[in-house]
Write a protein that holds these residues in place. Structure first.
Motif, PDB file in Angstrom:
ATOM      1  N   TYR A  15      -7.354   7.050  -5.911  1.00 39.58           N
ATOM      2  CA  TYR A  15      -6.778   6.045  -5.018  1.00 39.58           C
ATOM      3  C   TYR A  15      -5.820   5.134  -5.795  1.00 39.58           C
ATOM      4  O   TYR A  15      -4.690   4.881  -5.358  1.00 39.58           O
ATOM      5  CB  TYR A  15      -7.887   5.213  -4.352  1.00 39.58           C
ATOM      6  CG  TYR A  15      -7.361   3.940  -3.751  1.00 39.58           C
ATOM      7  CD1 TYR A  15      -6.711   3.951  -2.517  1.00 39.58           C
ATOM      8  CD2 TYR A  15      -7.457   2.729  -4.434  1.00 39.58           C
ATOM      9  CE1 TYR A  15      -6.194   2.783  -1.983  1.00 39.58           C
ATOM     10  CE2 TYR A  15      -6.952   1.559  -3.904  1.00 39.58           C
ATOM     11  CZ  TYR A  15      -6.314   1.589  -2.682  1.00 39.58           C
ATOM     12  OH  TYR A  15      -5.791   0.438  -2.164  1.00 39.58           O
ATOM     13  N   ILE A  19      -1.784   4.862  -4.910  1.00 43.70           N
ATOM     14  CA  ILE A  19      -1.203   3.622  -4.406  1.00 43.70           C
ATOM     15  C   ILE A  19      -0.144   3.104  -5.380  1.00 43.70           C
ATOM     16  O   ILE A  19       0.923   2.645  -4.971  1.00 43.70           O
ATOM     17  CB  ILE A  19      -2.300   2.558  -4.103  1.00 43.70           C
ATOM     18  CG1 ILE A  19      -1.728   1.428  -3.267  1.00 43.70           C
ATOM     19  CG2 ILE A  19      -2.946   2.008  -5.322  1.00 43.70           C
ATOM     20  CD1 ILE A  19      -1.665   1.710  -1.810  1.00 43.70           C
ATOM     21  N   PHE A  24       1.904   6.689  -0.101  1.00 44.78           N
ATOM     22  CA  PHE A  24       1.020   6.209   0.955  1.00 44.78           C
ATOM     23  C   PHE A  24       0.541   7.346   1.857  1.00 44.78           C
ATOM     24  O   PHE A  24      -0.557   7.268   2.411  1.00 44.78           O
ATOM     25  CB  PHE A  24       1.687   5.100   1.750  1.00 44.78           C
ATOM     26  CG  PHE A  24       2.135   3.945   0.888  1.00 44.78           C
ATOM     27  CD1 PHE A  24       1.356   3.501  -0.174  1.00 44.78           C
ATOM     28  CD2 PHE A  24       3.327   3.303   1.122  1.00 44.78           C
ATOM     29  CE1 PHE A  24       1.759   2.440  -0.978  1.00 44.78           C
ATOM     30  CE2 PHE A  24       3.746   2.236   0.332  1.00 44.78           C
ATOM     31  CZ  PHE A  24       2.955   1.810  -0.720  1.00 44.78           C
ATOM     32  N   VAL A  27      -2.423   8.596   0.089  1.00 47.01           N
ATOM     33  CA  VAL A  27      -3.518   7.644   0.268  1.00 47.01           C
ATOM     34  C   VAL A  27      -4.144   7.876   1.641  1.00 47.01           C
ATOM     35  O   VAL A  27      -5.365   7.917   1.784  1.00 47.01           O
ATOM     36  CB  VAL A  27      -3.043   6.176   0.118  1.00 47.01           C
ATOM     37  CG1 VAL A  27      -4.145   5.204   0.518  1.00 47.01           C
ATOM     38  CG2 VAL A  27      -2.581   5.902  -1.303  1.00 47.01           C
ATOM     39  N   VAL A  51      -4.022   4.989   8.170  1.00 37.40           N
ATOM     40  CA  VAL A  51      -4.161   4.417   6.821  1.00 37.40           C
ATOM     41  C   VAL A  51      -2.821   4.468   6.096  1.00 37.40           C
ATOM     42  O   VAL A  51      -2.395   3.482   5.475  1.00 37.40           O
ATOM     43  CB  VAL A  51      -5.279   5.126   6.027  1.00 37.40           C
ATOM     44  CG1 VAL A  51      -5.270   4.684   4.571  1.00 37.40           C
ATOM     45  CG2 VAL A  51      -6.637   4.862   6.672  1.00 37.40           C
ATOM     46  N   ALA A  52      -2.113   5.589   6.188  1.00 37.48           N
ATOM     47  CA  ALA A  52      -0.795   5.687   5.548  1.00 37.48           C
ATOM     48  C   ALA A  52       0.153   4.634   6.110  1.00 37.48           C
ATOM     49  O   ALA A  52       0.882   3.975   5.361  1.00 37.48           O
ATOM     50  CB  ALA A  52      -0.222   7.087   5.749  1.00 37.48           C
ATOM     51  N   TYR A  55      -0.645   1.042   4.773  1.00 32.87           N
ATOM     52  CA  TYR A  55      -0.114   0.770   3.431  1.00 32.87           C
ATOM     53  C   TYR A  55       1.411   0.701   3.436  1.00 32.87           C
ATOM     54  O   TYR A  55       2.003  -0.155   2.777  1.00 32.87           O
ATOM     55  CB  TYR A  55      -0.631   1.794   2.423  1.00 32.87           C
ATOM     56  CG  TYR A  55      -2.046   1.498   2.011  1.00 32.87           C
ATOM     57  CD1 TYR A  55      -2.328   0.533   1.055  1.00 32.87           C
ATOM     58  CD2 TYR A  55      -3.126   2.154   2.608  1.00 32.87           C
ATOM     59  CE1 TYR A  55      -3.624   0.225   0.698  1.00 32.87           C
ATOM     60  CE2 TYR A  55      -4.433   1.855   2.251  1.00 32.87           C
ATOM     61  CZ  TYR A  55      -4.671   0.888   1.299  1.00 32.87           C
ATOM     62  OH  TYR A  55      -5.965   0.582   0.954  1.00 32.87           O
ATOM     63  N   THR A  58       2.493  -2.714   4.901  1.00 28.09           N
ATOM     64  CA  THR A  58       2.066  -3.961   4.253  1.00 28.09           C
ATOM     65  C   THR A  58       2.385  -4.032   2.766  1.00 28.09           C
ATOM     66  O   THR A  58       2.178  -5.072   2.151  1.00 28.09           O
ATOM     67  CB  THR A  58       0.545  -4.177   4.438  1.00 28.09           C
ATOM     68  OG1 THR A  58      -0.162  -3.072   3.875  1.00 28.09           O
ATOM     69  CG2 THR A  58       0.186  -4.334   5.912  1.00 28.09           C
ATOM     70  N   THR A  59       2.873  -2.946   2.186  1.00 28.68           N
ATOM     71  CA  THR A  59       3.127  -2.915   0.749  1.00 28.68           C
ATOM     72  C   THR A  59       4.614  -2.701   0.495  1.00 28.68           C
ATOM     73  O   THR A  59       5.201  -1.730   0.965  1.00 28.68           O
ATOM     74  CB  THR A  59       2.324  -1.782   0.068  1.00 28.68           C
ATOM     75  OG1 THR A  59       0.948  -1.913   0.423  1.00 28.68           O
ATOM     76  CG2 THR A  59       2.483  -1.837  -1.438  1.00 28.68           C
ATOM     77  N   ARG A  61       7.755  -1.545  -1.424  1.00 32.78           N
ATOM     78  CA  ARG A  61       8.164  -0.581  -2.452  1.00 32.78           C
ATOM     79  C   ARG A  61       9.490  -1.051  -3.028  1.00 32.78           C
ATOM     80  O   ARG A  61      10.370  -1.509  -2.314  1.00 32.78           O
ATOM     81  CB  ARG A  61       8.295   0.824  -1.867  1.00 32.78           C
ATOM     82  CG  ARG A  61       6.946   1.480  -1.703  1.00 32.78           C
ATOM     83  CD  ARG A  61       7.080   2.935  -1.393  1.00 32.78           C
ATOM     84  NE  ARG A  61       6.869   3.124   0.034  1.00 32.78           N
ATOM     85  CZ  ARG A  61       6.611   4.280   0.586  1.00 32.78           C
ATOM     86  NH1 ARG A  61       6.559   5.378  -0.138  1.00 32.78           N
ATOM     87  NH2 ARG A  61       6.434   4.375   1.869  1.00 32.78           N
ATOM     88  N   HIS A  71      -3.265  -0.783 -10.214  1.00 31.42           N
ATOM     89  CA  HIS A  71      -4.571  -1.099  -9.629  1.00 31.42           C
ATOM     90  C   HIS A  71      -5.661  -0.696 -10.602  1.00 31.42           C
ATOM     91  O   HIS A  71      -5.616   0.395 -11.173  1.00 31.42           O
ATOM     92  CB  HIS A  71      -4.774  -0.335  -8.319  1.00 31.42           C
ATOM     93  CG  HIS A  71      -4.017  -0.892  -7.167  1.00 31.42           C
ATOM     94  ND1 HIS A  71      -2.635  -0.873  -7.086  1.00 31.42           N
ATOM     95  CD2 HIS A  71      -4.452  -1.485  -6.027  1.00 31.42           C
ATOM     96  CE1 HIS A  71      -2.258  -1.431  -5.953  1.00 31.42           C
ATOM     97  NE2 HIS A  71      -3.340  -1.812  -5.279  1.00 31.42           N
ATOM     98  N   HIS A 142       4.872  -8.111  -3.714  1.00 33.40           N
ATOM     99  CA  HIS A 142       3.940  -7.037  -3.355  1.00 33.40           C
ATOM    100  C   HIS A 142       3.818  -6.802  -1.854  1.00 33.40           C
ATOM    101  O   HIS A 142       3.781  -5.670  -1.409  1.00 33.40           O
ATOM    102  CB  HIS A 142       2.554  -7.343  -3.934  1.00 33.40           C
ATOM    103  CG  HIS A 142       1.552  -6.258  -3.720  1.00 33.40           C
ATOM    104  ND1 HIS A 142       1.767  -4.953  -4.100  1.00 33.40           N
ATOM    105  CD2 HIS A 142       0.323  -6.271  -3.166  1.00 33.40           C
ATOM    106  CE1 HIS A 142       0.710  -4.217  -3.796  1.00 33.40           C
ATOM    107  NE2 HIS A 142      -0.180  -4.999  -3.211  1.00 33.40           N
TER     108      HIS A 142
END
Length: 154
Positions: A15, A19, A24, A27, A51-52, A55, A58-59, A61, A71, A142
């Motif tokens: 994981y 990440i 993603f 992930v 889930v992909a 991420y 909210t993340t 790149r 991480h 981030h």
């Protein structure tokens, strides 16, 4: 031969690698048969696509396609719930460095992961992840999407 604990720690490490690579979709596949929840168990995303998307939305790149993070999952304690289910309690730290942010920890917290035994080659899969945020530092490089916009409005 790897123990069940080794196999589960490998999933936790995978994981982190995925990440940090900004992959993603991978992930999401890691959580294909799982839910990602808040600390109290409220489902935030379920299955690979959600889930992909979570991420990706909210993340942030950066130019290299990654979040420019490292991480670290540590202090994992495994609790067998039955012969086919194990709970893992872990701490996490996310480090980040960008062109405008020197290397520093940006967030800490804990994961409570439930793993289910599977017949696949890995032997275990994520069934549920509960995320608790502990301390937060500079998340400006981030967070992405709605989270970044909410932070800017504060």
């Amino acid at each position: 031969m790897l123990s069940d604990g080794d196999l589960i720690r490998n999933l936790l490490g995978l994981y982190c690698r995925l990440i940090d690579a900004g992959d993603f979709a991978a992930v999401g596949r890691l959580f294909a048969a799982a839910t990602v929840c808040t600390e109290d168990g409220s489902v935030v995303a379920a299955g690979a696509d959600q889930v992909a998307r979570l991420y990706a939305d909210t993340t942030r790149r950066h130019a290299d396609g990654t979040p420019m993070t490292q991480h670290v999952v540590a202090n994992t304690v495994l609790e067998p719930l039955d012969e086919d289910t194990i709970r893992a309690l872990s701490s996490y730290v996310v480090l980040q460095a960008t062109d405008s942010l020197p290397l520093q920890p940006i967030v800490t917290g804990s994961y409570v992961d439930t793993f289910a035994r599977t017949d696949g080659p890995v032997g275990w899969r994520f069934a549920e992840r509960r995320i608790t945020m502990g301390r937060a530092g500079d998340l400006s490089q981030h967070l992405g999407g709605a989270l970044a916009e909410a932070g800017e409005r504060k």
